[in-house]
Design a protein around this motif. Structure first.
Motif, PDB file in Angstrom:
ATOM      1  N   HIS A 148       0.264   2.265   0.731  1.00 23.55           N
ATOM      2  CA  HIS A 148      -0.792   1.507   0.071  1.00 23.55           C
ATOM      3  C   HIS A 148      -0.660   0.063   0.535  1.00 23.55           C
ATOM      4  O   HIS A 148       0.457  -0.464   0.656  1.00 23.55           O
ATOM      5  CB  HIS A 148      -0.662   1.586  -1.452  1.00 23.55           C
ATOM      6  N   CYS A 177      -3.847   3.619   2.373  1.00 21.27           N
ATOM      7  CA  CYS A 177      -4.837   3.546   1.297  1.00 21.27           C
ATOM      8  C   CYS A 177      -5.099   2.081   0.965  1.00 21.27           C
ATOM      9  O   CYS A 177      -4.265   1.411   0.338  1.00 21.27           O
ATOM     10  CB  CYS A 177      -4.347   4.293   0.063  1.00 21.27           C
ATOM     11  N   THR A 232      -7.198   0.946  -1.169  1.00 19.98           N
ATOM     12  CA  THR A 232      -8.094   1.369  -2.250  1.00 19.98           C
ATOM     13  C   THR A 232      -8.022   0.476  -3.478  1.00 19.98           C
ATOM     14  O   THR A 232      -8.486   0.859  -4.546  1.00 19.98           O
ATOM     15  CB  THR A 232      -7.775   2.824  -2.632  1.00 19.98           C
TER      16      THR A 232
END
Length: 590
Positions: free
Chosen positions: A180, A376, A378
């Motif tokens: 991430h 990610c 996100t």
């Protein structure tokens, strides 16, 4: 004459006496560091402790260290007004340089005694009987959990630090490297690998150009288009109205050594530069007013810029150029992003992801895109819902008020009805859609400190905004927001990722509008409880702070006739507003 039978007793302290208070701040990011300095400047007779869950200060700039991470606000404006840094290397500062700036403040201002790193607050419960907050705190190094308490609790835990994984089936079945952007491992080697990036928000577009240079294959999965603006230095430094901006010497996105030395040698020149850039950025709020002429011109210009940067590629233009209003998603000066999408080792995928499999990503077409690394980008949980119990009056948990899709509501973004002596930094509906959050947090700190000083010197035990005032505030927000680009149909973290959601994150107006709003304390919007006095029980007497008839302004060494003007050279202490601390002798004993 009063017929009251209460045994009211006149306090033997002079008007202006500041009672002792204990303040706890959660978080030692930019807001927490600034709060230390503001309290030191504006309060007397207080104790302050800051609990920080990370092993170092810096907040989001300690946590976010993915390749290419930078701020999208010009560096000379992403700084505190009281700590100017003329030595920024680039027009948009890297995460590393911003972290260094915050760490230098920590060291220069000798903040270590007030900050406990690797300490996480796990619960906070309001004790109405004692008018104080009872906290549970975990020492993350020793795993010890201990109790603490304070009269005032300041929540500077931030909004962009609770990162989240995408809700995609099979995510944990992936056999490659799963990363991430907000939890990037140190020294991770991605060179020569097949890398996928999910998301094209700020972190997604910043990481792409950096990865593209070294990976074998780079695939970005895009769910929504976005407006990408030209590099900020290009739009500002070519402005014909300000010679000082046009004359700045740049080497690409870096300031030349000569330019940096000029900033250092001439503070007045540096300040003029900072103010000019700030005013240009502030003026851009007009672009966010839906259907305005400025918005129309901006859209036309951005379409032309993006078409050129994408090389006229029809597929990329269809995927990335929006049809929603400019500013619905945060405008992103993604340096090099659009250009890198044209590279031979880059692919943009707009087909929806249906599943993550062991060796890659499966799309709605049935294709499996094989990869070695899944990144990610996100984003974060921006619901504003606390991650631990914050329990106010009557046992109400703020997680129940703001969780499960409910709309978080805070009075002027800084306080919550039913949660006495609790204040938030960058809470719901703060002006974070444009401009620097560092100057925003300075205004919040001043506003909070004014309320703390009022409580210290006016016998106030606890204060909280009224529900009626907060509901009126949100009635105005709901009526105003349709005027803005933020309510257009796009997925934005301003709306917690919901295309048609309510704008939770932004103030109904410009940054200047918000600063102006916070200039004064609207006492009529607050509910106060006063210190107990004699036989008056819970009610207290709102005028007990008037004390023994004398004022701190006439005691001590200050100017006792300040109202007649100030002498140019006065050997006496000029600040006559310093409060007398509890325990000082009574006037009759002086």
């Amino acid at each position: 004459m009063s017929t009251s039978t209460s045994k009211y007793v006149v306090s033997e302290q002079p008007l202006g006496t500041a009672r002792h208070i204990r303040v706890i701040t959660i978080g030692a990011g930019a807001s927490g560091l600034n709060m230390i300095r503001t309290l030191r400047q504006k309060l007397t007779n207080y104790e302050h402790i800051v609990y920080e869950k990370n092993p170092s200060v810096g907040g989001t700039w300690y946590e976010n260290r993915y390749p290419g991470c930078m701020c999208d606000i010009p560096a000379h404006n992403y700084q505190f007004s009281w700590k100017q840094n003329p030595r920024w290397c680039t027009f948009l500062a890297s995460a590393e340089e911003i972290e260094q700036y915050l760490c230098k403040i920590y060291e220069d201002e000798k903040m270590e005694p007030e900050i406990k790193t690797s300490h996480r607050v796990t619960s906070a419960i309001w004790d109405g009987e004692k008018s104080s907050w009872r906290l549970k705190v975990e020492n993350l190094q020793t795993k010890e959990v201990f109790d603490d308490s304070c009269q005032f609790l300041l929540d500077a835990s931030g909004i962009l630090n609770n990162w989240k994984w995408p809700d995609i089936p099979g995510l944990n079945t992936f056999k490659g490297d799963l990363l991430h952007t907000a939890n990037w491992p140190d020294d991770f080697d991605y060179s020569g690998k097949r890398v996928a990036v999910i998301g094209n928000g700020s972190s997604g577009v910043q990481i792409m150009p950096t990865l593209q240079k070294d990976v074998k294959k780079l695939i970005q999965f895009v769910r929504s288009p976005l407006w990408v603006v030209p590099p900020v230095q290009h739009t500002l430094l070519t402005d014909k109205s300000h010679d000082i901006l046009r004359e700045v010497e740049m080497d690409g996105d870096k300031f030349t050594a000569g330019q940096i030395e000029r900033f250092v040698a001439d503070p007045e020149y540096h300040l003029r530069f900072v103010k000019m850039v700030e005013e240009e950025i502030n003026d851009r709020f007009s672009l966010l007013i839906k259907d305005s002429q400025a918005a129309s011109y901006a859209m036309q210009g951005l379409v032309q810029y993006m078409m050129a940067a994408l090389g006229g590629n029809p597929r990329l233009m269809k995927a990335l150029i929006p049809n929603f209003s400019v500013g619905c998603r945060r405008l992103t000066p993604a340096v090099g992003y659009l250009e890198c999408l044209r590279a031979s080792n880059v692919r943009v995928v707009t087909d929806p992801i249906t599943e993550i499999v062991e060796n890659g990503i499966k799309t709605s077409t049935g294709e499996i895109v094989e990869i070695d690394v899944l990144v990610c980008a996100t984003g974060f949980d921006v619901s504003f819902c606390p991650r631990f119990p914050i329990v106010g009056r009557d046992g109400v948990d703020l997680r129940d008020l703001w969780g499960d899709g409910k709309i978080p509501k805070a009075y002027m973004s800084v306080a919550v009805p039913g949660f006495p002596n609790y204040f938030t930094f960058l809470g719901p509906n703060a002006p974070i859609g444009h401009g620097s959050v560092l100057t925003i947090t300075e205004h919040i700190a001043t506003y909070i400190t004014t309320l703390l000083h009022k409580s210290q010197t006016e016998s106030i035990r606890s204060l909280a905004p009224s529900l009626a005032a907060t509901e009126d505030f949100y009635e105005h927000i709901e009526a105003f927001m349709p005027r803005t680009a933020w309510t257009s149909s796009c997925r934005s973290w301003f709306k917690n990722g919901e295309a048609g959601g309510v704008v939770r994150a932004l103030h109904p107006g410009s940054r200047i509008h918000w600063f102006h709003m916070l200039e004064c304390i609207r006492g009529e919007d607050w509910e106060f409880k006063y210190e107990k006095n004699g036989g008056r029980g819970e009610k207290g007497n709102r005028f007990s702070y008037l004390g023994n008839g004398f004022s701190t302004k006439e005691l001590g060494g200050g100017d006792k006739s300040w109202y007649l003007g100030t002498l140019k050279e006065d050997p006496r202490v000029k600040d006559a507003n310093i409060g007398v601390e509890d325990g000082d002798p009574k006037v009759g004993e002086r």
